[in-house]
Design an enzyme around this catalytic site. Structure first.
Site, short mmCIF file in Angstrom:
data_model
loop_
_atom_site.label_atom_id
_atom_site.label_comp_id
_atom_site.label_asym_id
_atom_site.label_seq_id
_atom_site.Cartn_x
_atom_site.Cartn_y
_atom_site.Cartn_z
N LYS A 101 0.84 -1.20 0.00
CA LYS A 101 0.00 0.00 0.00
C LYS A 101 0.88 1.25 0.00
O LYS A 101 1.82 1.34 -0.78
CB LYS A 101 -0.99 -0.05 1.16
CG LYS A 101 -1.85 -1.33 1.11
CD LYS A 101 -2.55 -1.63 2.40
CE LYS A 101 -3.22 -2.99 2.35
NZ LYS A 101 -3.78 -3.42 3.61
N ASP A 137 -6.57 -8.88 8.68
CA ASP A 137 -7.92 -8.33 8.58
C ASP A 137 -8.95 -9.42 8.31
O ASP A 137 -10.12 -9.29 8.70
CB ASP A 137 -7.99 -7.24 7.50
CG ASP A 137 -7.50 -7.71 6.14
OD1 ASP A 137 -6.96 -8.82 6.03
OD2 ASP A 137 -7.63 -6.93 5.18
#
Length: 476
Positions: free
Chosen positions: A176, A213
């Site tokens: 990211k 996650d």
């Protein structure tokens, strides 16, 4: 069970002449996923899971599935009490969550924070100092300072990592917006603990769990629905975690006391990197792979995830135009650009109903396609391609979920899902349910959206950690 169609039949192209339909069928029939294809995907996933769970390292290396032991064994049962913190770090923005549990019911307080761009590119110490400072701000704001015992914190760390223990992992790589020159090979729990010490919080907060996650989504789903045993991320990328029976894990080295289960993180995005799924991959998926930033990797998710779905549709449209079945054989320049068509565009196209094609026309307008280059028949073909690609995508991921459902051996199973593709696409849910209803005969399956579950799931992981410590459970 009625078998899936073996050939393309079409939904929107009935008005086209026979010759044009035959050209379209010659291309789209390759994209039809049959019942045999679904069953084969399920069989391959089951075999890959068995290989990954083997005590034989040689066999484990044959699997693309990580099947990582998350060390989370205890799920919530509705009797929990106390206060717990969650930290959800998955990108530039992160969240700090406080939950107050009373007989298993959570009262939630949450704040969002943004890491400055210069911190994202600097030493990893600066990242964790900023996070610790934000936790201090949260603690001060909500008056959490006066406590006899440290506040347990669960940490969702959404970067590729190797799980070592419930409260320990090793960062494999930054992704990211993170461009820190260091941090790889280090333990984020240790980094966070040291930063908390520097901010005077070391004795006030105890980092008791770290997880992905996907694991957090499963835990958040289990809070909403106690039958949740599978968590899936279905957005830009994809992954799944599920509650695995210890008896299925040959390499298990922990105790076998109750509960005889552990949440396993499959890391299924990379399934098929070894070629085991090549039987269903088309030229379009292979083209997407060649155009991607990770050639030869994350093979499975390139068939359905949000990063690639739009490009898959565009590549089929290009092929149809080149064969003279679309746009009178002349591809509009806007659609000649790789990645010009996004999954958001495809979702809009799929939102058209019946004979109303207004959203498809709006997408073409957004792409600045000259209206003179297209007609209603072209729009019907575009809708047809989007519908088939999306149905195929949902069937593929549905087949993988079906393999997990059957592995649970439960009469009722809820699947908790987070991610933009599942949330926003108008037909993905129904397509997936069709597969699960027909290919999981022993289980009643329900799919639920758990939006932003990684934050709450982090706090619930802290609950699990304390329960496991109290029960003396050993996971390795």
């Amino acid at each position: 069970m009625e078998p899936l169609a073996k050939d393309w039949t079409g939904q929107f192209c009935d008005a086209l002449d026979k010759q044009r339909r035959e050209k379209i069928a010659s291309i789209l029939s390759e994209l039809v996923l049959t019942s045999d294809g679904v069953e084969r995907i399920m069989e391959i996933f089951t075999h890959q899971m068995d290989l990954a769970n083997s005590a034989d390292e040689t066999k484990r290396k044959q699997s693309d599935l990580l099947m990582e032991n998350t060390h989370v064994r205890s799920l919530m049962d509705g009797t929990e009490n106390g206060e717990y913190l969650g930290l959800d770090l998955g990108g530039t923005n992160f969240r700090v969550i406080l939950i107050k549990l009373t007989n298993g019911v959570a009262e939630t307080t949450m704040d969002n924070y943004t890491i400055p761009a210069d911190v994202l590119c600097g030493p990893v110490k600066g990242v964790f100092d900023f996070i610790a400072g934000s936790i201090l701000d949260f603690e001060t704001k909500y008056g959490l300072g006066d406590r006899k015992d440290p506040l347990p914190l669960g940490f969702t760390f959404s970067f590729p990592s190797k799980q070592i223990a419930l409260n320990s992992s090793i960062l494999v790589t930054w992704t990211k917006s993170f461009k820190c020159p260091d941090g790889v090979g280090m333990d984020p729990v240790k980094l966070l603990g040291e930063a908390l010490d520097r901010h005077g919080l070391g004795k006030k907060i105890d980092v008791v769990a770290v997880m992905s996650d996907t694991t957090s989504t499963l835990l958040a789903g289990n809070y909403v629905d106690k039958k949740a045993r599978i968590g899936v991320i279905l957005g830009t990328g994809s992954n799944a975690a599920f509650v695995e029976h210890l008896d299925h894990i040959e390499r298990w080295t922990g105790d076998r006391n109750n509960p005889k289960q552990v949440i396993v993180n499959t890391e299924w995005g990379a399934a098929g990197d070894n070629g085991c799924l090549d039987f269903y991959r088309t030229q379009y998926e292979k083209d997407v792979d060649r155009r991607s930033n990770h050639v030869g990797s994350f093979t499975f998710e390139k068939s359905f995830s949000g990063l690639y779905l739009g490009e898959l549709v565009r590549l089929v449209l290009v092929e149809l135009a080149e064969k003279g079945a679309l746009f009178a054989g002349k591809l509009p320049p806007a659609l000649a650009k790789p990645w010009a068509l996004t999954t958001s565009h495809v979702t809009s196209i799929e939102s058209d109903k019946g004979t109303d094609s207004s959203r498809t026309w709006e997408v073409l307008r957004q792409l600045q396609v000259d209206p003179a280059c297209i007609n209603e028949d072209d729009v019907s073909v575009i809708r047809e391609v989007a519908a088939l690609i999306c149905q195929r995508a949902a069937y593929i991921v549905g087949a993988a979920i079906a393999a997990l459902v059957n592995r649970t051996e439960l009469a009722e199973v809820t699947v908790a899902i987070d991610g933009s593709v599942y949330e926003c696409h108008p037909k993905f849910h129904d397509h997936m349910m069709y597969i699960l209803t027909n290919f999981c005969p022993r289980s009643k399956v329900k799919l639920i959206l758990v939006k932003d579950g990684s934050g709450l799931g982090a706090a619930f992981a802290a609950v699990s950690a304390l329960k496991q410590t109290s029960a003396g459970l050993r996971c390795s």
